[in-house]
Design an enzyme around this catalytic site. Structure first.
Site, PDB file in Angstrom:
ATOM      1  N   ARG A   1       0.816  -1.221   0.000  1.00 14.45           N
ATOM      2  CA  ARG A   1       0.000   0.000   0.000  1.00 14.45           C
ATOM      3  C   ARG A   1       0.846   1.267   0.000  1.00 14.45           C
ATOM      4  NH1 ARG A   1      -2.928  -3.764   2.941  1.00 14.45           N
ATOM      5  NH2 ARG A   1      -1.861  -3.161   4.838  1.00 14.45           N
TER       6      ARG A   1
ATOM      7  N   GLU B   1       6.043 -10.676  15.274  1.00 14.58           N
ATOM      8  CA  GLU B   1       5.570 -11.193  16.561  1.00 14.58           C
ATOM      9  C   GLU B   1       5.964 -12.680  16.693  1.00 14.58           C
ATOM     10  OE1 GLU B   1       1.465 -10.409  17.026  1.00 14.58           O
ATOM     11  OE2 GLU B   1       1.403 -11.230  19.056  1.00 14.58           O
TER      12      GLU B   1
HETATM   13  P1  AMP Z   1       4.617  -2.679  11.490  1.00 17.20           P
HETATM   14  O1  AMP Z   1       5.853  -3.270  10.919  1.00 17.20           O
HETATM   15  O2  AMP Z   1       4.121  -3.427  12.682  1.00 17.20           O
HETATM   16  O3  AMP Z   1       4.746  -1.196  11.737  1.00 17.20           O
HETATM   17  O4  AMP Z   1       3.461  -2.898  10.419  1.00 17.20           O
HETATM   18  C1  AMP Z   1       3.334  -2.037   9.345  1.00 17.20           C
HETATM   19  C2  AMP Z   1       2.872  -2.733   8.104  1.00 17.20           C
HETATM   20  O5  AMP Z   1       1.838  -3.696   8.353  1.00 17.20           O
HETATM   21  C3  AMP Z   1       2.303  -1.722   7.135  1.00 17.20           C
HETATM   22  O6  AMP Z   1       2.811  -2.008   5.836  1.00 17.20           O
HETATM   23  C4  AMP Z   1       0.794  -1.894   7.217  1.00 17.20           C
HETATM   24  O7  AMP Z   1       0.221  -1.835   5.942  1.00 17.20           O
HETATM   25  C5  AMP Z   1       0.572  -3.259   7.865  1.00 17.20           C
HETATM   26  N1  AMP Z   1      -0.331  -3.208   9.046  1.00 17.20           N
HETATM   27  C6  AMP Z   1       0.026  -3.462  10.333  1.00 17.20           C
HETATM   28  N2  AMP Z   1      -1.013  -3.356  11.159  1.00 17.20           N
HETATM   29  C7  AMP Z   1      -2.077  -3.016  10.392  1.00 17.20           C
HETATM   30  C8  AMP Z   1      -3.465  -2.733  10.677  1.00 17.20           C
HETATM   31  N3  AMP Z   1      -3.972  -2.782  11.931  1.00 17.20           N
HETATM   32  N4  AMP Z   1      -4.258  -2.371   9.644  1.00 17.20           N
HETATM   33  C9  AMP Z   1      -3.758  -2.305   8.395  1.00 17.20           C
HETATM   34  N5  AMP Z   1      -2.488  -2.571   8.068  1.00 17.20           N
HETATM   35  C10 AMP Z   1      -1.634  -2.922   9.040  1.00 17.20           C
END
Ligand code: AMP
Length: 177
Positions: free
Chosen positions: A65, A102
């Site tokens: 995205r 995780e």
């Molecule tokens: P992080 O590495 O945990 O910061 O996760 C970020 C990535 O995971 C991004 O590319 C987001 O598109 C996706 N992502 C994580 N959590 C969500 C959520 N609750 N809703 C939508 N996309 C998420």
């Protein structure tokens, strides 16, 4: 600073989908933002606006995205656009970095000739959660010699404190939860 009215017009179109893709996760669905060209245009303009005067050479979009917002932001900033993708998707020579999830690990890749040493880089994604994905992307950009001027995301899940992993960088989000 983005006006509250402009931010609200985007926030109104972010849809919560509980228990997707697995139980306990509230997925922030941005497809209603994409369906409304005014909301999409406002998102892109606001995500670019904080970085207008930073002489950005390269915008890096994170799969998938981040691509949607990254390419038009690169257009506004008159920068080139570079993809960071999941392993095995990029056809040319790549640099790779793995990062903790995780449960287990994942990896991201970038074309090794996509950023020249010293170029100013803006990293773009739709959402900042734990910050692991953004941190891994920063590592890839730094290894290529890019000068990270900031990160721009549409949505920040503040309760997951992703910003802490990125505290040396200028992180800008439009809608916070
Ligand atoms: P992080 O590495 O945990 O910061 O996760 C970020 C990535 O995971 C991004 O590319 C987001 O598109 C996706 N992502 C994580 N959590 C969500 C959520 N609750 N809703 C939508 N996309 C998420």
């Amino acid at each position: 600073m983005a006006s509250k009215k402009r931010v609200d017009s985007i926030a109104d179109r972010i849809r919560d989908v509980p228990d997707f893709p697995k139980k306990g996760i509230v997925f922030k669905d941005i497809t209603p933002v994409l369906s409304d060209i005014n909301a999409l245009r406002t998102s892109v303009e606001e995500m670019a606006s904080s970085f207008m005067d930073l002489e950005i050479d390269v915008v890096v979009g994170i799969e998938s995205r981040g691509f949607i917002f990254g390419a038009p932001i690169a257009d506004i900033l008159d920068a080139s656009f570079v993809l960071v993708r999941k392993p095995g998707k990029l056809p040319w020579k790549t640099k790779s970095v793995s990062y903790e999830l995780e449960y287990g690990t994942d990896a991201l890749e970038i074309h090794e000739d996509s950023i020249a040493k010293g170029q100013n880089v803006l990293i773009v994604d739709d959402l900042l959660a734990t910050g692991g994905t953004a941190e891994a992307t920063c590592k890839l950009v730094s290894e290529l010699g890019g000068n990270i001027k900031g990160l721009s995301v549409l949505i920040e899940l503040e309760f997951l404190s992703g910003r802490k992993k990125l505290n040396q960088y200028n992180v800008h989000s439009l809608v916070q939860y």
